[in-house]
Design a protein around this motif. Structure first.
Motif, PDB file in Angstrom:
ATOM      1  N   ALA A   1       0.789  -1.219   0.000  1.00  0.00           N
ATOM      2  CA  ALA A   1       0.000   0.000   0.000  1.00  0.00           C
ATOM      3  C   ALA A   1       0.824   1.272   0.000  1.00  0.00           C
ATOM      4  N   VAL A   2       1.946   1.242   0.707  1.00  0.00           N
ATOM      5  CA  VAL A   2       2.690   2.481   0.956  1.00  0.00           C
ATOM      6  C   VAL A   2       3.634   2.771  -0.215  1.00  0.00           C
ATOM      7  N   PRO A   3       3.634   4.009  -0.700  1.00  0.00           N
ATOM      8  CA  PRO A   3       4.562   4.377  -1.770  1.00  0.00           C
ATOM      9  C   PRO A   3       5.991   4.101  -1.365  1.00  0.00           C
ATOM     10  N   ALA A   4       6.833   3.808  -2.345  1.00  0.00           N
ATOM     11  CA  ALA A   4       8.238   3.430  -2.085  1.00  0.00           C
ATOM     12  C   ALA A   4       8.989   4.525  -1.364  1.00  0.00           C
ATOM     13  N   THR A   5       8.567   5.779  -1.499  1.00  0.00           N
ATOM     14  CA  THR A   5       9.267   6.897  -0.886  1.00  0.00           C
ATOM     15  C   THR A   5       8.905   7.076   0.573  1.00  0.00           C
ATOM     16  N   ASP A   6       7.859   6.359   1.040  1.00  0.00           N
ATOM     17  CA  ASP A   6       7.442   6.503   2.431  1.00  0.00           C
ATOM     18  C   ASP A   6       8.469   5.886   3.359  1.00  0.00           C
TER      19      ASP A   6
END
Length: 294
Positions: free
Chosen positions: A288-293
């Motif tokens: 779910a979480v973007p790679a940049t998170d």
């Protein structure tokens, strides 16, 4: 008594003696004999008559065979079940979500997760406010929570993973006001009949803020049930100010969706408890979480 002792006992029964059982189990015969003696002491009864190199079952030993097999089968099943959960071939994941976010992005998140891990069932729990979501995650009622807030989530109680933002829009019935428009100024909501959510929700906070700015409107209906929003709008009861997670669904149902200017947004976050996550929860967060998170 432990399961290893029962496995040793059954090996002796199935192999017809201590020597063959020890060879099959890759243990020494003294170790095997010691384990059986410990089991007999625990049960308070001899399980075998030792006649030379032969091991003949006693009446107590014969009575133990089926319970021992059942116990070993149960442990094997338990181990397989745990392995299946760990490998995400089975299991369940509990997620709490606020109503609007249960429309989107939760629908897309669960859809993608279920395609990848079809054996894991996702149980979605209702939470009406961001505080509700945080409390359910913090207390362990659920593993993950999806919420919307007007600012960053306090990281003292939960770990927050930002998923993005959603702007506010107004949903209008087909024959309602603002015909031919795609954008409406917030001040133009003055004099309109609005359908609002209960206090503590983002949509209620937004319309209360409009009133504080001098935008006067009539509350036509207040509802805790988001499933009633679209029917109320389409029935002409009033307009609904919601997040854009409703845009696609409202359009499919025949309502019109207008952007509100100036743009106001809510932060959407997936939250989890501090500490370890189950394999299913960890996989859900990763997807779910973007790679940049971070």
């Amino acid at each position: 008594m432990d399961i290893r002792q029962l496995e040793y006992f059954l090996a002796i029964v199935d192999r017809g003696g201590f020597n063959r059982a020890a060879a099959a189990l890759y243990v020494s015969q003294p170790s095997l004999s010691q384990a059986v003696r410990a089991l007999e002491r625990d049960l308070g009864s001899e399980l075998f008559h030792r006649i030379g190199r032969r091991a003949v079952l006693t009446e107590a030993g014969r009575a133990l065979i089926e319970p021992a097999r059942e116990a070993v089968r149960s442990l094997t099943t338990a181990r397989a079940s745990v392995a299946a959960v760990h490998e995400l071939r089975a299991g369940r994941l509990d997620v709490a979500s606020m109503p609007s976010q249960a429309v989107e992005p939760l629908t897309s998140l669960v859809s993608a997760f279920s395609r990848r891990y079809p054996g894991v069932s996702v149980a979605i729990k209702a939470a009406f406010t961001s505080r509700d979501v945080i409390d359910m995650v913090r207390t362990g009622a659920v593993e993950l929570g999806l919420l919307a807030s007007s600012g960053p989530v306090d990281g003292k109680e939960v770990v927050a993973h930002v998923l993005g933002r959603q702007r506010f829009v107004v949903v209008v019935p087909p024959e309602g006001p603002f015909a031919g428009r795609s954008v409406v100024e917030c001040g133009e909501l003055a004099g309109q009949r609005l359908i609002v959510g209960q206090r503590g929700t983002g949509m209620r906070e937004y319309v209360d803020g409009l009133r504080e700015q001098g935008v006067e409107f009539t509350v036509a209906a207040e509802t805790e049930h988001r499933v009633s929003l679209m029917p109320l709008v389409l029935a002409g009861v009033g307009l609904a100010v919601v997040t854009e997670s409703w845009r696609e669904l409202a359009g499919r149902l025949g309502a019109r969706v207008l952007d509100i200017e100036p743009q106001t947004t809510l932060d959407i976050a997936l939250v989890s408890r501090r500490g370890g996550l189950s394999p299913a929860a960890a996989a859900f967060v990763t997807a779910a979480v973007p790679a940049t998170d971070t």
